[in-house]
Design a protein around this motif. Sequence first.
Motif, PDB file in Angstrom:
ATOM      1  N   ALA A  19       0.712  -1.114  -0.093  1.00 52.23           N
ATOM      2  CA  ALA A  19      -0.065  -0.110   0.056  1.00 52.23           C
ATOM      3  C   ALA A  19       0.991   1.330  -0.061  1.00 52.23           C
ATOM      4  N   GLN A  20       2.009   1.184   0.399  1.00 51.21           N
ATOM      5  CA  GLN A  20       3.010   2.344   0.587  1.00 51.21           C
ATOM      6  C   GLN A  20       3.337   2.811  -0.982  1.00 51.21           C
ATOM      7  N   PRO A  21       3.734   3.671  -1.188  1.00 47.17           N
ATOM      8  CA  PRO A  21       4.347   4.365  -2.651  1.00 47.17           C
ATOM      9  C   PRO A  21       5.667   3.472  -2.924  1.00 47.17           C
ATOM     10  N   HIS A  22       5.890   3.190  -4.408  1.00 49.88           N
ATOM     11  CA  HIS A  22       6.946   2.368  -4.653  1.00 49.88           C
ATOM     12  C   HIS A  22       7.548   3.147  -5.699  1.00 49.88           C
ATOM     13  N   TRP A  23       8.941   2.678  -5.991  1.00 43.10           N
ATOM     14  CA  TRP A  23       9.717   3.286  -7.099  1.00 43.10           C
ATOM     15  C   TRP A  23      10.125   2.164  -8.001  1.00 43.10           C
ATOM     16  N   LEU A  24      10.247   2.473  -9.230  1.00 43.57           N
ATOM     17  CA  LEU A  24      10.715   1.717 -10.433  1.00 43.57           C
ATOM     18  C   LEU A  24      12.218   2.062 -10.752  1.00 43.57           C
ATOM     19  N   TYR A  25      13.175   1.302 -10.874  1.00 45.62           N
ATOM     20  CA  TYR A  25      14.229   1.520 -11.135  1.00 45.62           C
ATOM     21  C   TYR A  25      15.144   0.700 -12.447  1.00 45.62           C
ATOM     22  N   VAL A  26      15.893   1.183 -12.934  1.00 46.55           N
ATOM     23  CA  VAL A  26      16.822   0.459 -14.170  1.00 46.55           C
ATOM     24  C   VAL A  26      18.161   0.285 -13.556  1.00 46.55           C
ATOM     25  N   ALA A  27      18.767  -0.863 -13.475  1.00 44.86           N
ATOM     26  CA  ALA A  27      19.976  -0.960 -12.873  1.00 44.86           C
ATOM     27  C   ALA A  27      21.021  -1.761 -13.868  1.00 44.86           C
ATOM     28  N   THR A  28      22.214  -1.246 -14.110  1.00 48.49           N
ATOM     29  CA  THR A  28      23.316  -2.007 -14.777  1.00 48.49           C
ATOM     30  C   THR A  28      24.299  -2.687 -13.934  1.00 48.49           C
ATOM     31  N   PHE A  29      24.570  -3.871 -14.350  1.00 49.19           N
ATOM     32  CA  PHE A  29      25.478  -4.673 -13.541  1.00 49.19           C
ATOM     33  C   PHE A  29      27.130  -4.395 -14.171  1.00 49.19           C
ATOM     34  N   ALA A  30      28.114  -5.007 -13.716  1.00 44.84           N
ATOM     35  CA  ALA A  30      29.552  -4.981 -14.380  1.00 44.84           C
ATOM     36  C   ALA A  30      29.677  -5.443 -15.547  1.00 44.84           C
ATOM     37  N   ASP A  31      28.972  -6.329 -15.873  1.00 40.75           N
ATOM     38  CA  ASP A  31      29.058  -7.030 -17.261  1.00 40.75           C
ATOM     39  C   ASP A  31      28.292  -6.203 -18.332  1.00 40.75           C
ATOM     40  N   PRO A  99      34.267  -1.033 -18.848  1.00 36.52           N
ATOM     41  CA  PRO A  99      34.567   0.335 -18.424  1.00 36.52           C
ATOM     42  C   PRO A  99      33.268   1.240 -17.573  1.00 36.52           C
ATOM     43  N   GLY A 100      33.828   1.833 -16.594  1.00 41.54           N
ATOM     44  CA  GLY A 100      32.685   2.473 -16.067  1.00 41.54           C
ATOM     45  C   GLY A 100      31.949   3.257 -16.834  1.00 41.54           C
ATOM     46  N   ALA A 101      32.488   4.103 -17.815  1.00 45.13           N
ATOM     47  CA  ALA A 101      31.966   5.184 -18.656  1.00 45.13           C
ATOM     48  C   ALA A 101      30.745   4.554 -19.772  1.00 45.13           C
ATOM     49  N   GLU A 102      31.175   3.398 -20.038  1.00 40.92           N
ATOM     50  CA  GLU A 102      30.322   2.392 -20.798  1.00 40.92           C
ATOM     51  C   GLU A 102      29.144   2.072 -20.084  1.00 40.92           C
ATOM     52  N   LEU A 103      29.293   1.519 -18.846  1.00 39.81           N
ATOM     53  CA  LEU A 103      27.920   1.182 -17.958  1.00 39.81           C
ATOM     54  C   LEU A 103      27.161   2.643 -17.680  1.00 39.81           C
ATOM     55  N   ALA A 177      13.568  10.170  -3.195  1.00 42.84           N
ATOM     56  CA  ALA A 177      14.895   9.169  -3.015  1.00 42.84           C
ATOM     57  C   ALA A 177      16.187   9.534  -3.811  1.00 42.84           C
ATOM     58  N   VAL A 178      17.139   8.889  -3.671  1.00 45.33           N
ATOM     59  CA  VAL A 178      18.245   9.049  -4.412  1.00 45.33           C
ATOM     60  C   VAL A 178      17.899   8.434  -5.913  1.00 45.33           C
ATOM     61  N   LEU A 179      18.278   9.330  -6.815  1.00 46.72           N
ATOM     62  CA  LEU A 179      17.728   9.026  -8.194  1.00 46.72           C
ATOM     63  C   LEU A 179      18.899   8.526  -8.956  1.00 46.72           C
ATOM     64  N   SER A 180      20.000   8.565  -8.470  1.00 51.59           N
ATOM     65  CA  SER A 180      21.215   7.915  -9.382  1.00 51.59           C
ATOM     66  C   SER A 180      22.091   7.560  -8.408  1.00 51.59           C
ATOM     67  N   MET A 181      22.760   6.579  -8.595  1.00 53.98           N
ATOM     68  CA  MET A 181      23.755   5.905  -7.800  1.00 53.98           C
ATOM     69  C   MET A 181      25.006   5.459  -8.487  1.00 53.98           C
ATOM     70  N   HIS A 182      25.953   5.933  -7.894  1.00 58.42           N
ATOM     71  CA  HIS A 182      27.430   5.278  -8.583  1.00 58.42           C
ATOM     72  C   HIS A 182      28.245   4.580  -7.507  1.00 58.42           C
ATOM     73  N   THR A 183      28.573   3.502  -7.629  1.00 61.71           N
ATOM     74  CA  THR A 183      29.146   2.706  -6.575  1.00 61.71           C
ATOM     75  C   THR A 183      30.683   2.531  -7.140  1.00 61.71           C
ATOM     76  N   THR A 184      31.772   2.852  -6.373  1.00 62.53           N
ATOM     77  CA  THR A 184      33.099   2.902  -6.435  1.00 62.53           C
ATOM     78  C   THR A 184      33.690   2.140  -5.222  1.00 62.53           C
ATOM     79  N   LEU A 185      34.697   1.296  -5.679  1.00 57.82           N
ATOM     80  CA  LEU A 185      35.577   0.661  -4.808  1.00 57.82           C
ATOM     81  C   LEU A 185      37.093   1.696  -4.524  1.00 57.82           C
ATOM     82  N   GLN A 186      37.268   2.137  -3.406  1.00 54.31           N
ATOM     83  CA  GLN A 186      38.523   2.868  -3.224  1.00 54.31           C
ATOM     84  C   GLN A 186      39.330   2.142  -2.068  1.00 54.31           C
ATOM     85  N   PRO A 187      40.655   2.329  -2.504  1.00 56.63           N
ATOM     86  CA  PRO A 187      41.496   1.795  -1.297  1.00 56.63           C
ATOM     87  C   PRO A 187      41.359   2.558   0.140  1.00 56.63           C
TER      88      PRO A 187
END
Length: 199
Positions: A19-31, A99-103, A177-187
Amino acid sequence: MHDFHRSGIGPAGLKAYLAQPHWLYVATFADGTVKVGTASQRSKWSRLAEQGAIVARYVAHARDGSVVRVLEDAVSAGLGLTQFVRGTAKFAALLQPRPGAELEAANAAAAGTVRDFLGTAGVDGFEPVSASLVARAAAAVRAAARLSRRRIGPPATDVPAAVPAAVPVPPGPGTLAVLSMHTTLQPATDKHSRETREC
């Protein structure tokens, strides 16, 4: 949950959740695999990270879970986007990422295609999340990341310093909501981060 929008049958707890509001997203994985998915109002901050996507965008805000499931099915049927990616496939993709830019480009293109499609879907009870709002949210994410990198010493919470605990999003329709998310792995850059990595 995945049949409720067709049958209307479900226990009281499920009905309350949907019954609560919901969001639709499009996600792209590493491949480069792209999927469509849904997130409840309550989990909108964590859902994209839980999916393990490299880039993801919210594309629509629905009044409830039934509407968002209709949208998800329509996108899958109309555009051929999958609703499910196995965990093993996500992990394997991380071993040989594109490559990240491609994703980023693939996700932006898919999100644009989904937004255009939703405009012709003939479904009531939702509003598209516009590309301009996504761009503003992405800018906010980048600004928060820059501020986070300037912090000195360990963070005040158990959230690693490279990840903002909250992202300021400009007010307006569809910005709950957060409308765009970028995940990065950093040392690791400080004692706290090293301990987190070693755990």
